[in-house]
Design a protein around this motif. Structure first.
Motif, PDB file in Angstrom:
ATOM      1  N   ILE A  90      -4.108  20.285   6.468  1.00  0.00           N
ATOM      2  CA  ILE A  90      -4.102  21.672   6.736  1.00  0.00           C
ATOM      3  C   ILE A  90      -5.269  22.405   7.419  1.00  0.00           C
ATOM      4  N   LYS A  91      -6.476  21.751   7.223  1.00  0.00           N
ATOM      5  CA  LYS A  91      -7.543  22.494   7.955  1.00  0.00           C
ATOM      6  C   LYS A  91      -7.503  22.190   9.526  1.00  0.00           C
ATOM      7  N   VAL A  94      -5.342  25.027  10.647  1.00  0.00           N
ATOM      8  CA  VAL A  94      -5.845  26.464  10.422  1.00  0.00           C
ATOM      9  C   VAL A  94      -6.777  26.530  11.926  1.00  0.00           C
ATOM     10  N   LEU A  99      -4.279  31.170  10.764  1.00  0.00           N
ATOM     11  CA  LEU A  99      -3.455  31.670   9.832  1.00  0.00           C
ATOM     12  C   LEU A  99      -2.098  32.310  10.272  1.00  0.00           C
ATOM     13  N   ILE A 102       0.296  29.451  11.253  1.00  0.00           N
ATOM     14  CA  ILE A 102       0.777  28.881  10.057  1.00  0.00           C
ATOM     15  C   ILE A 102       1.987  29.448   9.328  1.00  0.00           C
ATOM     16  N   ASN A 103       1.899  30.831   9.371  1.00  0.00           N
ATOM     17  CA  ASN A 103       2.630  31.652   8.730  1.00  0.00           C
ATOM     18  C   ASN A 103       3.938  31.726   9.590  1.00  0.00           C
ATOM     19  N   ILE A 141       3.371  31.274   0.626  1.00  0.00           N
ATOM     20  CA  ILE A 141       2.664  31.621   1.723  1.00  0.00           C
ATOM     21  C   ILE A 141       3.124  32.970   2.053  1.00  0.00           C
ATOM     22  N   GLN A 144      -1.575  37.338   6.032  1.00  0.00           N
ATOM     23  CA  GLN A 144      -2.954  37.629   5.628  1.00  0.00           C
ATOM     24  C   GLN A 144      -3.330  38.853   5.046  1.00  0.00           C
ATOM     25  N   THR A 148     -11.199  36.196   5.575  1.00  0.00           N
ATOM     26  CA  THR A 148     -10.601  35.093   6.326  1.00  0.00           C
ATOM     27  C   THR A 148     -11.754  34.082   6.446  1.00  0.00           C
ATOM     28  N   TRP A 152      -7.788  28.923   4.269  1.00  0.00           N
ATOM     29  CA  TRP A 152      -6.372  29.671   3.929  1.00  0.00           C
ATOM     30  C   TRP A 152      -6.255  30.512   3.038  1.00  0.00           C
TER      31      TRP A 152
END
Length: 194
Positions: A90-91, A94, A99, A102-103, A141, A144, A148, A152
């Motif tokens: 995940i990092k 990101v 973010l 990712i959405n 999820i 945002q 931040t 995440w």
């Protein structure tokens, strides 16, 4: 006895110390039973594999470098629609797509449910067994909301809440977070070692 928590992330260290020591000062380390938790930043290899494989290998590598007791942590974000991906990667998502990106990854799916997973590995020294402690928090999820500055957190809304992790912060977040759940297991283990 001193345990080196491998991290250079000040926010992560502060949160871990607060949970392990009930609100202690990160600059003083955390005291758990007969153990003192300090920290050190190490550049560990970025490994591929399952959550347990990644944390076990990181812990073995850290124990070899430090030459004594170490604790390492890996936090994942697992999407149900993607069979637990991006998981331990995940990092990098990101960092690479942000973010909002990712959405957008989940925009084609009806299911936006996710699990936040934190795994701590503890090893007493080079060549010794790695013990794993894991905590999971269910959520979804969302777009945002909130600061931040902590990975995440601004897009993860835990089940039963109308706020994201980023909007919670502090004690409210610590009580329900996957990191808290994992660290409670770590604390129980360390206290039992007296």
């Amino acid at each position: 006895m001193s345990i080196t928590f491998v991290t250079g992330n000040a926010n992560k260290l502060k949160e871990v110390v607060a949970i392990l020591s009930g609100g202690g000062d990160a600059s003083q380390g955390a005291k758990v039973g007969r153990f003192t938790i300090g920290n050190k930043k190490l550049d560990l290899d970025e490994l591929q594999g399952t959550i347990d494989e990644v944390i076990t290998r990181k812990c073995q590598q850290a124990a070899k470098i430090v030459g004594g007791p170490v604790m390492v942590e890996d936090t994942c974000l697992c999407f149900k629609a993607m069979n637990e991906l991006p998981g331990p990667y995940i990092k990098w998502f990101v960092k690479s797509i942000g973010l909002e990106g990712i959405n957008k990854m989940l925009d084609g799916f009806d299911d936006r449910s996710a699990q936040a997973v934190t795994t701590f590995g503890y090893c007493e020294g080079p060549g010794l067994e790695v013990k794993l402690f894991q905590g999971r928090t269910d959520g979804k999820i969302v777009r945002q909301r909130g600061p931040t500055d902590f990975g995440w957190d601004a897009i993860f809304q835990p089940d039963g809440f109308e706020t994201t992790y980023a909007q919670m912060r502090g004690a409210a977040k610590n009580k329900i977070s996957q990191r808290y759940k994992a660290l409670e297991k770590v604390r129980g283990y360390l206290v039992g070692q007296e």
